[in-house]
Every structure is written in C-alpha cells, then in structure tokens.
Motif scaffolding. Structure first.
Motif, PDB file in Angstrom:
ATOM      1  N   GLY A 125       0.793  -1.234   0.000  1.00 52.31           N
ATOM      2  CA  GLY A 125       0.000   0.000   0.000  1.00 52.31           C
ATOM      3  C   GLY A 125       0.820   1.277   0.000  1.00 52.31           C
ATOM      4  N   VAL A 126       2.128   1.160   0.233  1.00 50.87           N
ATOM      5  CA  VAL A 126       2.989   2.357   0.317  1.00 50.87           C
ATOM      6  C   VAL A 126       3.219   2.934  -1.085  1.00 50.87           C
ATOM      7  N   GLY A 127       3.310   4.250  -1.181  1.00 50.00           N
ATOM      8  CA  GLY A 127       3.551   4.920  -2.458  1.00 50.00           C
ATOM      9  C   GLY A 127       4.990   4.727  -2.911  1.00 50.00           C
ATOM     10  N   GLY A 182      14.994  14.271   2.530  1.00 48.16           N
ATOM     11  CA  GLY A 182      13.931  14.658   3.469  1.00 48.16           C
ATOM     12  C   GLY A 182      12.716  15.294   2.841  1.00 48.16           C
ATOM     13  N   GLY A 183      12.645  15.335   1.509  1.00 55.26           N
ATOM     14  CA  GLY A 183      11.438  15.877   0.851  1.00 55.26           C
ATOM     15  C   GLY A 183      11.442  17.394   0.842  1.00 55.26           C
ATOM     16  N   GLY A 184      10.401  17.954   0.192  1.00 62.06           N
ATOM     17  CA  GLY A 184      10.271  19.404   0.174  1.00 62.06           C
ATOM     18  C   GLY A 184      11.090  20.072  -0.917  1.00 62.06           C
ATOM     19  N   PHE A 185      11.368  19.376  -2.024  1.00 64.58           N
ATOM     20  CA  PHE A 185      12.108  19.991  -3.133  1.00 64.58           C
ATOM     21  C   PHE A 185      11.201  20.306  -4.312  1.00 64.58           C
ATOM     22  N   GLY A 186      10.020  19.684  -4.331  1.00 62.23           N
ATOM     23  CA  GLY A 186       9.114  19.855  -5.457  1.00 62.23           C
ATOM     24  C   GLY A 186       8.226  18.624  -5.540  1.00 62.23           C
ATOM     25  N   VAL A 187       7.445  18.550  -6.615  1.00 60.72           N
ATOM     26  CA  VAL A 187       6.572  17.385  -6.793  1.00 60.72           C
ATOM     27  C   VAL A 187       7.222  16.457  -7.818  1.00 60.72           C
ATOM     28  N   VAL A 188       7.582  15.266  -7.394  1.00 58.33           N
ATOM     29  CA  VAL A 188       8.136  14.290  -8.338  1.00 58.33           C
ATOM     30  C   VAL A 188       6.953  13.679  -9.085  1.00 58.33           C
ATOM     31  N   VAL A 189       6.941  13.850 -10.398  1.00 58.06           N
ATOM     32  CA  VAL A 189       5.812  13.340 -11.177  1.00 58.06           C
ATOM     33  C   VAL A 189       6.132  12.005 -11.842  1.00 58.06           C
TER      34      VAL A 189
HETATM   35  C1  LIG Z   1       2.582  -0.142   7.128  1.00 57.94           C
HETATM   36  C2  LIG Z   1       3.851   0.519   6.649  1.00 57.94           C
HETATM   37  C3  LIG Z   1       4.875  -0.265   6.110  1.00 57.94           C
HETATM   38  C4  LIG Z   1       6.060   0.324   5.667  1.00 57.94           C
HETATM   39  N1  LIG Z   1       7.084  -0.466   5.201  1.00 57.94           N
HETATM   40  C5  LIG Z   1       8.243   0.099   4.827  1.00 57.94           C
HETATM   41  C6  LIG Z   1       9.350  -0.684   4.392  1.00 57.94           C
HETATM   42  O1  LIG Z   1       9.302  -1.915   4.359  1.00 57.94           O
HETATM   43  N2  LIG Z   1      10.492  -0.044   4.039  1.00 57.94           N
HETATM   44  C7  LIG Z   1      10.600   1.315   4.031  1.00 57.94           C
HETATM   45  O2  LIG Z   1      11.644   1.840   3.658  1.00 57.94           O
HETATM   46  N3  LIG Z   1       9.566   2.086   4.433  1.00 57.94           N
HETATM   47  C8  LIG Z   1       8.411   1.514   4.842  1.00 57.94           C
HETATM   48  N4  LIG Z   1       7.382   2.299   5.273  1.00 57.94           N
HETATM   49  C9  LIG Z   1       7.560   3.751   5.297  1.00 57.94           C
HETATM   50  C10 LIG Z   1       7.156   4.406   3.961  1.00 57.94           C
HETATM   51  O3  LIG Z   1       8.077   4.043   2.970  1.00 57.94           O
HETATM   52  C11 LIG Z   1       7.182   5.926   4.169  1.00 57.94           C
HETATM   53  O4  LIG Z   1       6.198   6.264   5.102  1.00 57.94           O
HETATM   54  C12 LIG Z   1       6.981   6.686   2.856  1.00 57.94           C
HETATM   55  O5  LIG Z   1       7.341   8.029   3.053  1.00 57.94           O
HETATM   56  C13 LIG Z   1       5.547   6.608   2.408  1.00 57.94           C
HETATM   57  O6  LIG Z   1       5.379   7.290   1.189  1.00 57.94           O
HETATM   58  P1  LIG Z   1       3.880   7.585   0.683  1.00 57.94           P
HETATM   59  O7  LIG Z   1       3.972   8.420  -0.530  1.00 57.94           O
HETATM   60  O8  LIG Z   1       3.164   6.294   0.627  1.00 57.94           O
HETATM   61  O9  LIG Z   1       3.289   8.392   1.910  1.00 57.94           O
HETATM   62  P2  LIG Z   1       2.869   9.998   2.061  1.00 57.94           P
HETATM   63  O10 LIG Z   1       2.576  10.124   3.497  1.00 57.94           O
HETATM   64  O11 LIG Z   1       1.767  10.247   1.091  1.00 57.94           O
HETATM   65  O12 LIG Z   1       4.145  10.733   1.620  1.00 57.94           O
HETATM   66  C14 LIG Z   1       5.254  10.822   2.496  1.00 57.94           C
HETATM   67  C15 LIG Z   1       6.227  11.836   1.999  1.00 57.94           C
HETATM   68  O13 LIG Z   1       6.820  11.358   0.797  1.00 57.94           O
HETATM   69  C16 LIG Z   1       7.084  12.452  -0.078  1.00 57.94           C
HETATM   70  N5  LIG Z   1       6.356  12.227  -1.334  1.00 57.94           N
HETATM   71  C17 LIG Z   1       5.351  11.378  -1.566  1.00 57.94           C
HETATM   72  N6  LIG Z   1       4.981  11.451  -2.866  1.00 57.94           N
HETATM   73  C18 LIG Z   1       5.779  12.388  -3.440  1.00 57.94           C
HETATM   74  C19 LIG Z   1       5.895  12.933  -4.759  1.00 57.94           C
HETATM   75  N7  LIG Z   1       5.117  12.528  -5.768  1.00 57.94           N
HETATM   76  N8  LIG Z   1       6.836  13.893  -4.951  1.00 57.94           N
HETATM   77  C20 LIG Z   1       7.640  14.319  -3.967  1.00 57.94           C
HETATM   78  N9  LIG Z   1       7.573  13.838  -2.727  1.00 57.94           N
HETATM   79  C21 LIG Z   1       6.657  12.877  -2.466  1.00 57.94           C
HETATM   80  C22 LIG Z   1       6.605  13.706   0.606  1.00 57.94           C
HETATM   81  O14 LIG Z   1       7.703  14.312   1.278  1.00 57.94           O
HETATM   82  C23 LIG Z   1       5.611  13.193   1.617  1.00 57.94           C
HETATM   83  O15 LIG Z   1       5.502  14.022   2.748  1.00 57.94           O
HETATM   84  C24 LIG Z   1       6.209   1.731   5.749  1.00 57.94           C
HETATM   85  C25 LIG Z   1       5.195   2.512   6.297  1.00 57.94           C
HETATM   86  C26 LIG Z   1       4.037   1.920   6.763  1.00 57.94           C
HETATM   87  C27 LIG Z   1       2.986   2.785   7.421  1.00 57.94           C
END
Ligand SMILES: Cc1cc2nc3c(=O)[nH]c(=O)nc-3n(C[C@H](O)[C@H](O)[C@H](O)COP(=O)(O)OP(=O)(O)OC[C@H]3O[C@@H](n4cnc5c(N)ncnc54)[C@H](O)[C@@H]3O)c2cc1C
Length: 446
Positions: A125-127, A182-189
C-alpha cells in the motif's frame, strides 16, 4: 479566503477535498485550507502556480503513510498526485517509469511478469515515490542496497513551475538531494528506476512462543551479523488483533515472528537459497520448537504479503532508531518493555545496505546493523510502551534514524551528518527560495 481563491484546490466538506486528503495514518489529521487531486503534470504545474499565487505552503499526500512526519499546517494546501499515466516497463534495459500516485501493489504485477522486480518495501500500500525518496528498506536490501540507489532519474515540478529532469547528468545536485534529503524539493511526477532479475523468492514466517524470545533473539542477532547478502529478515515480537483471515497461531496472540526473503534471481539459485534459509532456521528451531513455519518458494509478487502490514487506514504511533547489536543480557528487558505494542521489530541491515553507492544520493547506505521499529495503535498505552522500549534499548541507539521509519515530526531523528545536511539545505534553498514546499520537508535532525 474563499474557495475560488484556491481553485483548483477543493474546500473542506467537498468530495474532492475528501479524496485528496484521505490518508493511511488516521492519527495525523489532514485538514488543510484546500486539497486537490492532480491527474496530469499540467494539473501539478497549475496547482503549484496557485499555491505560489496565494502564498500558501504546499504539502504532498500520496497515500498518507507518513502523514505524521511533517508538522501540521492548517493554512496549507494539500496536493494528492494521482497521475493518469501508465507504468512503463522496459524489460530490455530492466527499467520502469513510475508515475506519481502509484503504490507498489499497483505496479508489481506488471514488473514481475518479466522475471524482474523492484526494491519495494514490506507493504504493497505504500507509495512508490515517497518510499524511494526516503531511502527504501526492502527485503532485497542486503543484496541490492537501499532502494533510493535504484533511481535512475526523477521528473520534478519545481516551486517556480518548471518541469525538470534530475539525474546523474541533469541537475545532479537536485538528483543527489532528492534521494534521501527529506522531501520538500518539489513534486516528483515520475521516477525511472532500475529493476533486478528475480525468478523466485523464498519467503514466509517462522513463529515461536514468546516465552522463547530471550533465547531466540540473541541467536538470530549473531546469525544476522555474518549472514549471506541473499537473505534479509525481520525479527519481531508481534501481537496482531484477532482479525478475520489471520491464521489461529497469529490472531489475537503474542508471538515471536521471523520473516523476510531469500532471493533466487534464476531457477538455478533455488537450492542455494534453500540452504541459506536452513542455515538460519535450523539452529533457531533447535533452540525452541516453532509454532508455525510458512517459508516457501513464491513469486516475487507475493513478497509484500509476508510481513502482514495493514492495508486499511489505521491510527498508529511508532518509534524507530538505527541501533547497534543489543547485549545478550539486555534482550529480555527490551522484548518485554512494550507489552501493548503491535510490534517490537528489528530489521536486519548490513550487507549491501552498508555499502555507499557509486552515484548515490544524500542517503545511500546505512552502517548500523539493525533498525529498531516499535509500533502500536495510537493511544496512551502505546506512547508509554514506546518510551519504555526506547529506555531499554538506549545504550545501543546510534543517534541516527532511517527517514522512512520516522512517522511523526516530534520523533527524534537524524538522517546524516551536519556536512550533508548543509549541502541538502543549500539545494533546497536554490530550488525553493520562498519555501513553498518547506512544510513538506521532514526535519533531518532533531
Ligand atoms: C505499514 C507501513 C509499512 C512500511 N514499510 C516500509 C518498508 O518496508 N520499508 C521502508 O523503507 N519504508 C516503509 N514504510 C515507510 C514508507 O516508505 C514511508 O512512510 C513513505 O514516506 C511513504 O510514502 P507515501 O507516498 O506512501 O506516503 P505519504 O505520506 O503520502 O508521503 C510521504 C512523503 O513522501 C514524499 N512524497 C510522496 N509522494 C511524493 C511525490 N510525488 N513527490 C515528492 N515527494 C513525495 C513527501 O515528502 C511526503 O511528505 C512503511 C510505512 C508503513 C505505514
């Protein structure tokens, strides 16, 4: 401020707002002044222009798995990138182009059909992009290193609206800072990533009675120290609720769970993979009889099911730290300090995790042998137990954290040394001088 000022950002109370602010982390309220789901790069450019025009900080919410990591900014605007673009896999160059908004679960079936995989984490489910930018700790990591090192290029919409490519040859400073900065550089598309050949994985979980924990944990730690890079594991004291679908030995039980993956890039690697698994499990099973053992040969597509991460949104609270090996005499105290936690977890690092990449980013390796992650349902009991565990493991804490495992902005964190931090901040200032994305930057130092 009226809703039209922020167009196309939707005001609170509208379906568009609800869609763009939906988040996995229910313990961190997402209540910005407006929210918008971007379906195209043009949408992103438009949203950035509006945020700049109305002088409101812009936060990103892809899945909200890390929603607690940035300080709440109620006057901000939230952008939910969910681009209507397909994943593009090129099996010849072993690369994939991943548009913003995709999760690992969205893209793995498309990739694994070519006998390839990506360095994804434990949850489907992680992005993809958020995970990659935060380093990316996978069950492939001891063999292939941090997932951020697999990024070939990133297409980014900057604060001034420019759409730029960041790679080893274009905007190399930005490319360096984006990977772990640490994020905060722009939107990665879009992210272009390297894929690795993966015929099968050996994956599963061995489960023991928690009474055996203090004997098993030091034995696992000793094995982990010199284990071959083909295997990456997680050792947990795990307490899952009695959810439907869970096997009886896990549902509503407190157990010791050892899971992970052994890689088999080609069919001929399978016997060696089985030997590696046996070398880990045999001595542990001789110490204590397992309650269950599900390790089996599987398609790499099945790997995100192994760790049993929740897929539905949940209000959680966690703590994490990169740590040295725990002394044998301290194990019992550490394992028992957090009885209400869902998991007291140690992820095995070392191997390729510890090797700097040749063209790596701000975070390209982790030298600590173990990553501690404690997690539970948000509430007083969890907060108390996280503190107790932290006290128990304090002598082994390195002072550094893995950014992806920092789930709250108040959590202690330090990603890298001060020199690297200054270099990251210089890049941030150069690409975002007015701080449009400053609210989206996770602090990389306490
Ligand atoms: C249940 C669970 C399991 C996980 N398992 C792992 C694991 O096995 N290994 C691991 O390394 N991490 C793991 N994580 C941590 C996860 O990788 C981080 O929380 C990650 O930041 C989530 O990214 P997101 O886009 O899904 O979340 P969001 O909360 O939507 O984004 C987090 C941050 O990512 C950045 N970001 C997201 N999308 C973009 C974009 N398009 N452009 C620029 N910046 C962007 C932003 O700074 C944003 O604040 C886990 C987390 C959870 C809750």
């Amino acid at each position: 401020m009226t809703s039209t000022d922020n167009t196309p950002f939707n005001p609170p109370g509208t379906p568009g707002y609800a869609e763009a602010t939906a988040s996995f982390q229910l313990a961190a309220p997402v209540d910005p002044a407006g929210a918008f789901t971007a379906r195209s790069i043009d949408d992103v450019v438009r949203a950035v222009a509006v945020a700049r025009h109305v002088s409101r900080p812009l936060l990103l919410n892809t899945t909200g798995h890390a929603m607690g990591r940035t300080a709440p900014l109620t006057d901000s605007l939230v952008l939910h990138p969910l681009l209507d673009q397909p994943l593009r896999v090129d099996p010849d160059t072993r690369t994939a182009r991943v548009p913003a908004g995709k999760t690992w679960g969205d893209i793995l079936p498309e990739i694994t059909r070519y006998g390839l995989t990506a360095l994804h984490g434990s949850s489907s489910g992680v992005g993809v992009i958020g995970y990659l930018l935060g380093g990316g700790i996978s069950f492939y990591g001891r063999r292939f290193g941090l997932a951020a090192n697999s990024i070939r290029s990133l297409t980014v919409v900057l604060a001034d609206g420019d759409v730029v490519e960041a790679s080893g040859t274009h905007r190399p400073d930005l490319f360096w800072a984006l990977r772990g900065g640490g994020g905060g550089f722009g939107v990665v598309v879009e992210a272009q990533i390297d894929l690795v050949p993966m015929h099968r994985v050996l994956t599963g979980m061995t489960v023991w009675d928690p009474a055996d924990a203090a004997r098993l944990a030091p034995a696992w730690q000793t094995w982990a120290r010199d284990a071959p890079p083909e295997i990456t594991t997680s050792f947990r004291m795990l307490s899952l609720p009695p959810l439907p679908g869970l096997p009886p030995y896990l549902a509503g039980k407190r157990v010791i769970a050892l899971d992970g993956a052994v890689t088999a890039s080609a069919e001929s690697d399978l016997p060696a993979a089985q030997r590696i698994l046996d070398e880990m499990l045999s001595p542990l099973s001789a110490l204590a009889q397992p309650v269950a053992d599900t390790w089996a040969v599987a398609s790499p597509q099945a790997l995100p099911l192994t760790h049993l991460d929740p897929l539905q949104p949940v209000a959680f609270e966690s703590d994490s730290a990169l740590i040295q090996e725990i002394d044998t005499s301290d194990w019992a105290r550490a394992l028992e300090a957090g009885p209400s936690l869902t998991a007291f977890e140690l992820r095995q690092l070392g191997g390729a995790f510890a090797v700097p990449a040749s063209n790596g980013g701000a975070l390209d390796h982790l030298t600590a042998p173990l990553l501690y992650h404690g997690v539970g349902l948000a509430g007083e009991e969890t907060a108390r137990d996280l503190k107790a565990v932290r006290a128990a493991i304090q002598p082994f804490v390195t002072g550094y954290t893995a950014p992806n495992f920092v789930d709250h902005f108040t959590q202690r964190q330090r990603t890298y040394d001060d020199r690297t931090r200054v270099r990251v901040e210089r890049v941030r200032l150069a690409v975002d001088p007015t701080g449009l994305f400053a609210g989206d930057a996770a602090p990389t130092r306490d």
